[in-house]
Design a protein around this motif. Structure first.
Motif, PDB file in Angstrom:
ATOM      1  N   TYR A  39       0.839  -1.195   0.000  1.00 36.46           N
ATOM      2  CA  TYR A  39       0.000   0.000   0.000  1.00 36.46           C
ATOM      3  C   TYR A  39       0.873   1.243   0.000  1.00 36.46           C
ATOM      4  CZ  TYR A  39      -3.645  -3.262   1.308  1.00 36.46           C
ATOM      5  OH  TYR A  39      -4.515  -4.318   1.328  1.00 36.46           O
ATOM      6  N   SER A  40       0.462   2.211  -0.796  1.00 37.11           N
ATOM      7  CA  SER A  40       1.195   3.475  -0.820  1.00 37.11           C
ATOM      8  C   SER A  40       0.252   4.603  -0.414  1.00 37.11           C
ATOM      9  CB  SER A  40       1.788   3.744  -2.199  1.00 37.11           C
ATOM     10  OG  SER A  40       0.768   3.891  -3.138  1.00 37.11           O
ATOM     11  N   VAL A  41       0.774   5.467   0.449  1.00 35.51           N
ATOM     12  CA  VAL A  41       0.018   6.611   0.943  1.00 35.51           C
ATOM     13  C   VAL A  41       0.739   7.862   0.475  1.00 35.51           C
ATOM     14  CG1 VAL A  41      -0.809   7.784   3.001  1.00 35.51           C
ATOM     15  CG2 VAL A  41      -0.692   5.311   2.976  1.00 35.51           C
ATOM     16  N   LYS A  42       0.027   8.698  -0.281  1.00 36.40           N
ATOM     17  CA  LYS A  42       0.622   9.954  -0.737  1.00 36.40           C
ATOM     18  C   LYS A  42       0.495  10.987   0.381  1.00 36.40           C
ATOM     19  CE  LYS A  42      -0.042   9.323  -5.614  1.00 36.40           C
ATOM     20  NZ  LYS A  42       1.128   9.604  -6.375  1.00 36.40           N
ATOM     21  N   THR A  91       7.258  11.351  -2.033  1.00 35.54           N
ATOM     22  CA  THR A  91       5.949  11.906  -1.673  1.00 35.54           C
ATOM     23  C   THR A  91       4.983  10.826  -1.211  1.00 35.54           C
ATOM     24  OG1 THR A  91       5.179  11.698  -3.945  1.00 35.54           O
ATOM     25  CG2 THR A  91       6.149  13.825  -3.290  1.00 35.54           C
ATOM     26  N   GLU A  92       5.396   9.562  -1.293  1.00 35.20           N
ATOM     27  CA  GLU A  92       4.494   8.510  -0.851  1.00 35.20           C
ATOM     28  C   GLU A  92       5.215   7.569   0.103  1.00 35.20           C
ATOM     29  OE1 GLU A  92       4.615   5.361  -4.521  1.00 35.20           O
ATOM     30  OE2 GLU A  92       3.116   6.941  -4.542  1.00 35.20           O
ATOM     31  N   LEU A  93       4.429   6.970   0.948  1.00 36.84           N
ATOM     32  CA  LEU A  93       4.911   6.081   1.996  1.00 36.84           C
ATOM     33  C   LEU A  93       4.378   4.684   1.702  1.00 36.84           C
ATOM     34  CD1 LEU A  93       6.262   5.937   4.853  1.00 36.84           C
ATOM     35  CD2 LEU A  93       4.030   6.452   5.788  1.00 36.84           C
ATOM     36  N   LYS A  94       5.271   3.710   1.569  1.00 34.21           N
ATOM     37  CA  LYS A  94       4.873   2.327   1.305  1.00 34.21           C
ATOM     38  C   LYS A  94       4.674   1.608   2.631  1.00 34.21           C
ATOM     39  CE  LYS A  94       5.443   1.773  -3.238  1.00 34.21           C
ATOM     40  NZ  LYS A  94       4.495   1.162  -4.122  1.00 34.21           N
ATOM     41  N   LEU A  95       3.503   0.959   2.782  1.00 33.52           N
ATOM     42  CA  LEU A  95       3.161   0.270   4.018  1.00 33.52           C
ATOM     43  C   LEU A  95       2.503  -1.072   3.711  1.00 33.52           C
ATOM     44  CD1 LEU A  95       1.442   3.249   5.855  1.00 33.52           C
ATOM     45  CD2 LEU A  95       3.709   2.382   6.313  1.00 33.52           C
ATOM     46  N   SER A  96       2.673  -2.014   4.629  1.00 30.36           N
ATOM     47  CA  SER A  96       1.884  -3.243   4.550  1.00 30.36           C
ATOM     48  C   SER A  96       0.526  -2.960   5.181  1.00 30.36           C
ATOM     49  CB  SER A  96       2.589  -4.385   5.280  1.00 30.36           C
ATOM     50  OG  SER A  96       2.618  -4.142   6.662  1.00 30.36           O
ATOM     51  N   TYR A  97      -0.401  -3.900   5.049  1.00 23.99           N
ATOM     52  CA  TYR A  97      -1.741  -3.665   5.595  1.00 23.99           C
ATOM     53  C   TYR A  97      -1.687  -3.518   7.113  1.00 23.99           C
ATOM     54  CZ  TYR A  97      -6.542  -4.254   7.003  1.00 23.99           C
ATOM     55  OH  TYR A  97      -7.762  -4.056   7.585  1.00 23.99           O
ATOM     56  N   GLU A  98      -0.894  -4.369   7.784  1.00 28.43           N
ATOM     57  CA  GLU A  98      -0.801  -4.310   9.242  1.00 28.43           C
ATOM     58  C   GLU A  98      -0.202  -2.993   9.694  1.00 28.43           C
ATOM     59  OE1 GLU A  98       0.382  -6.985   7.517  1.00 28.43           O
ATOM     60  OE2 GLU A  98      -1.199  -8.424   8.016  1.00 28.43           O
ATOM     61  N   GLU A  99       0.843  -2.534   8.998  1.00 24.07           N
ATOM     62  CA  GLU A  99       1.472  -1.262   9.347  1.00 24.07           C
ATOM     63  C   GLU A  99       0.519  -0.094   9.115  1.00 24.07           C
ATOM     64  OE1 GLU A  99       6.045  -2.591   8.249  1.00 24.07           O
ATOM     65  OE2 GLU A  99       4.850  -1.479   6.799  1.00 24.07           O
ATOM     66  N   PHE A 100      -0.226  -0.159   8.021  1.00 21.18           N
ATOM     67  CA  PHE A 100      -1.187   0.895   7.705  1.00 21.18           C
ATOM     68  C   PHE A 100      -2.273   0.956   8.777  1.00 21.18           C
ATOM     69  CE2 PHE A 100      -5.084   2.208   5.384  1.00 21.18           C
ATOM     70  CZ  PHE A 100      -4.676   3.484   5.036  1.00 21.18           C
TER      71      PHE A 100
END
Length: 145
Positions: A39-42, A91-100
């Protein structure tokens, strides 16, 4: 972590709800750092600065409270978020589902605690500060959804 036996007749629904959310948080803590970051969060510039400050504060709290070997993954996650947000090029943060999910829960719990603080009428500066912090938390949560 060892489970505790509790008499279910003496619990009210609020305590039961908080205990179930705490157990969900504990299972998330064990899974952090083991999944793939899909998952990526901008994030905007202001939100990245806010997350850097938030991660340093949370890392201090976790380091004081927990010194287990299983918390190494959580502390490494905090370092990853901090380093990624400090980088001006990304500008984006990559996360796993658990981390998110863990990050969202941290932010929502902090927001709930800020909402629960009751100040007297003469604490105008603190009220304004808490209002501004509340706005920052809500903006970051909107950005993450």
């Amino acid at each position: 972590m060892k489970g505790q036996r509790i008499n279910p007749e003496k619990l009210n629904p609020m305590e039961m709800n908080s205990m179930s959310s705490m157990m969900g948080m504990m299972t998330l803590l064990q899974k952090i750092g083991k999944g793939k970051r899909k998952y990526s969060v901008k994030l905007e510039k202001n939100h990245k600065k806010f997350l850097v400050r938030f991660m340093t504060d949370i890392k201090k709290q976790f380091a004081e409270a927990y010194s287990d070997a299983q918390m190494k993954g959580v502390l490494a996650f905090f370092d990853y978020v901090k380093v990624t947000c400090e980088n001006k090029a990304t500008t984006e943060l990559k996360l796993s589902y658990e981390e998110f999910d863990f990050l969202k829960r941290l932010l929502t719990d902090s927001l709930k605690h800020i909402d629960g603080i009751k100040l007297k009428w003469y604490n105008l500066i603190k009220k304004a500060t808490f209002k501004m912090m509340k706005m920052q938390y809500t903006e970051v949560l909107k950005q993450m959804k």
